[in-house]
Motif scaffolding. Structure first.
Motif, short mmCIF file in Angstrom:
data_model
loop_
_atom_site.label_atom_id
_atom_site.label_comp_id
_atom_site.label_asym_id
_atom_site.label_seq_id
_atom_site.Cartn_x
_atom_site.Cartn_y
_atom_site.Cartn_z
N UNK A 1 -17.81 -6.05 10.10
CA UNK A 1 -17.10 -4.88 9.56
C UNK A 1 -17.77 -3.58 10.00
N UNK A 2 -19.09 -3.58 10.07
CA UNK A 2 -19.78 -2.38 10.54
C UNK A 2 -19.42 -2.08 11.99
N UNK A 3 -19.35 -3.10 12.83
CA UNK A 3 -18.98 -2.90 14.23
C UNK A 3 -17.57 -2.34 14.34
N UNK A 4 -16.65 -2.86 13.54
CA UNK A 4 -15.28 -2.33 13.55
C UNK A 4 -15.24 -0.89 13.06
N UNK A 5 -16.01 -0.60 12.05
CA UNK A 5 -16.10 0.77 11.51
C UNK A 5 -16.59 1.74 12.57
N UNK A 6 -17.64 1.36 13.29
CA UNK A 6 -18.18 2.22 14.35
C UNK A 6 -17.16 2.41 15.46
N UNK A 7 -16.49 1.33 15.85
CA UNK A 7 -15.54 1.40 16.95
C UNK A 7 -14.36 2.31 16.62
N UNK A 8 -13.82 2.20 15.41
CA UNK A 8 -12.69 3.05 15.01
C UNK A 8 -13.10 4.51 14.99
N UNK A 9 -14.24 4.82 14.39
CA UNK A 9 -14.71 6.20 14.35
C UNK A 9 -15.03 6.75 15.73
N UNK A 10 -15.50 5.87 16.62
CA UNK A 10 -15.81 6.30 17.98
C UNK A 10 -14.54 6.64 18.73
N UNK A 11 -13.52 5.79 18.63
CA UNK A 11 -12.25 6.04 19.31
C UNK A 11 -11.58 7.32 18.81
#
Length: 454
Positions: free
Chosen positions: A254-264
């Motif tokens: 979930x942390x990886x998905x959180x980072x990826x969404x905020x990065x995009x």
């Protein structure tokens, strides 16, 4: 004094045998041990190979002397662990010569703590060491390209030698990450180091030397109480715990998905002290991630994007500009904020106007419509459908990109100009303006002297 070398893979041992290496100077001896033995047994095995008596040896592991009565299975040793041995004079006085291990080549997944069983109230002691499921240190290993269990190591902060004895165990992450926190003594005769330097190594593969280190991920911890993830509600181990007052927990996925969404969406925060970072998903105060290595959990490609975005945000926040040339994007910090002529000296060499981001020109900037801008009267909806007009526009945009990559605008009339060969003295076929291909200004004697033919 004894040193430590690097070792390759050992043969697979039968049963519960544990292979360790003990090094004395340039001499290395190995021993296959039974975990039920004590340290006195080790000394009796290795002392004849080191041409000394067992009573003359001290066995040191990670800055701590292993006492004779200690049982091997309680010493947190793994396969292919390397120990320091120190030869001392046998006398009635207690010897003070202690030397630390410089390297621990644990191989088959050994991930136990370096300093034995830490105190229960220590920040580093989230779970007991003996009899647990593994290390509570985690690192990001570039060799493994993933986060792994880690091993904490110590050396002298001056000579970087492992011949160093700590006077106390580290009690918090501040002790480990900040310099000059844990005192000790360096046993090298030509060194007066008095503070320990801690570093981490990956426990997932054979480490080959002091340079084979890995950055620690202090926010990733064990989850012995099975605290559910803030996002998915599952109880996983390990987890990432934010430094907010509520200490919100999220699983690694979930942390990886959180980072990826905020990065995009480019929704990272630009903190003046920490830099480009994220906080707790619950919008808690004082929860920003201080160590950017945690963002490596999204993979190398996404982490490279994170670094690029962070650099761009830093440049823009400090009054700089980004080179508008395709495939460049070099960040340029401006010394003279009043100057509108910008040259991408350390990138593609493109010279452009700071105000309109077009090629450098004579006279005022002109207003041009861009395909990336919304046309007047267009809907603000984010819905998108493919049409023949949009397909044609996309092809046109590719052509414009190719033109911009291969040409420079005339500084006078701004017509795209391609230099196929010859010198750098250009003459516009439209307005007959003489200009320099390098400087993108009117041709002059300085251009002729510096780079007429390159």
């Amino acid at each position: 004094m004894l040193g430590l070398g690097s070792f390759g893979n050992s043969n697979v041992l039968d049963g519960n045998k544990l292979r360790v290496f003990v090094k004395q100077g340039d001499q290395t001896v190995s021993a296959d041990l039974d975990p039920s033995w004590n340290l006195r047994k080790i000394k009796s095995i290795v002392a004849p190979k080191l041409d000394c008596k067992p009573a003359e040896l001290k066995i040191i592991f990670a800055g701590k002397e292993l006492k004779d009565e200690m049982v091997i299975q309680n010493c947190n040793l793994g396969q292919n662990s390397c120990l320091f041995a120190v030869r001392v004079q046998v006398s009635s006085k207690k010897s003070t010569v202690i030397e630390s291990i410089e390297e621990d080549e644990d191989v088959e997944g050994s991930s136990k703590e370096v300093f034995g069983d830490p105190a229960e109230d220590s920040e580093l002691a989230e779970v007991p060491v003996v009899g647990t499921q593994g290390s509570h240190y985690f690192v990001y290993c570039n060799s493994c390209e993933s986060f792994q269990e880690g091993k904490l190591r110590v050396r002298c902060d001056k000579c970087l030698s492992g011949a160093f004895c700590v006077l106390r165990d580290p009690e918090s992450w501040d002790d480990v990450t900040n310099p000059k926190q844990v005192p000790g003594s360096c046993e090298n005769s030509d060194c007066v180091g008095s503070y320990a330097q801690f570093y981490f190594k990956c426990a997932g593969h054979i480490t080959t030397g002091e340079d084979d280190t890995a950055p620690p991920l202090a926010l990733i911890k064990r989850n012995p109480d099975s605290v559910p993830c803030l996002a998915c509600g599952d109880s996983k181990d390990p987890v990432l715990i934010f430094e907010c007052a509520s200490q919100h927990v999220t699983c690694i996925d979930c942390f990886s998905q959180y980072v990826l969404v905020k990065l995009n969406e480019r929704q990272f925060s630009q903190d003046p002290e920490i830099g480009y970072t994220l906080g707790c998903p619950a919008l808690c105060k004082k929860s920003l991630i201080k160590d950017c290595h945690h963002f490596k959990l999204v993979g190398k490609y996404q982490y490279d994007r994170f670094q690029r975005f962070a650099t761009e945000e830093y440049v823009l926040k400090n009054g700089g500009v980004l080179c508008p040339q395709p495939d460049c994007g070099m960040g340029i910090l401006l010394v003279d904020v009043g100057c509108n002529k910008i040259a991408c000296l350390h990138g593609c060499g493109y010279v452009f106007c700071r105000l309109c981001l077009e090629g450098w020109h004579v006279g005022d900037c002109r207003q041009e419509s861009s395909s990336s801008q919304q046309q007047p009267g267009a809907s603000s909806s984010h819905t998108y459908s493919i049409t023949a007009d949009r397909a044609a526009q996309a092809q046109y945009d590719d052509s414009r990109r190719a033109v911009r990559l291969t040409t420079k605008p005339c500084p006078s009339c701004r017509v795209p100009t391609e230099r196929a060969a010859g010198c750098y003295h250009m003459t516009c076929t439209k307005c007959q303006f003489d200009w320099c291909w390098i400087c993108q200004v009117k041709w002059n004697r300085e251009c002729q002297g510096n780079h007429w033919f390159g």
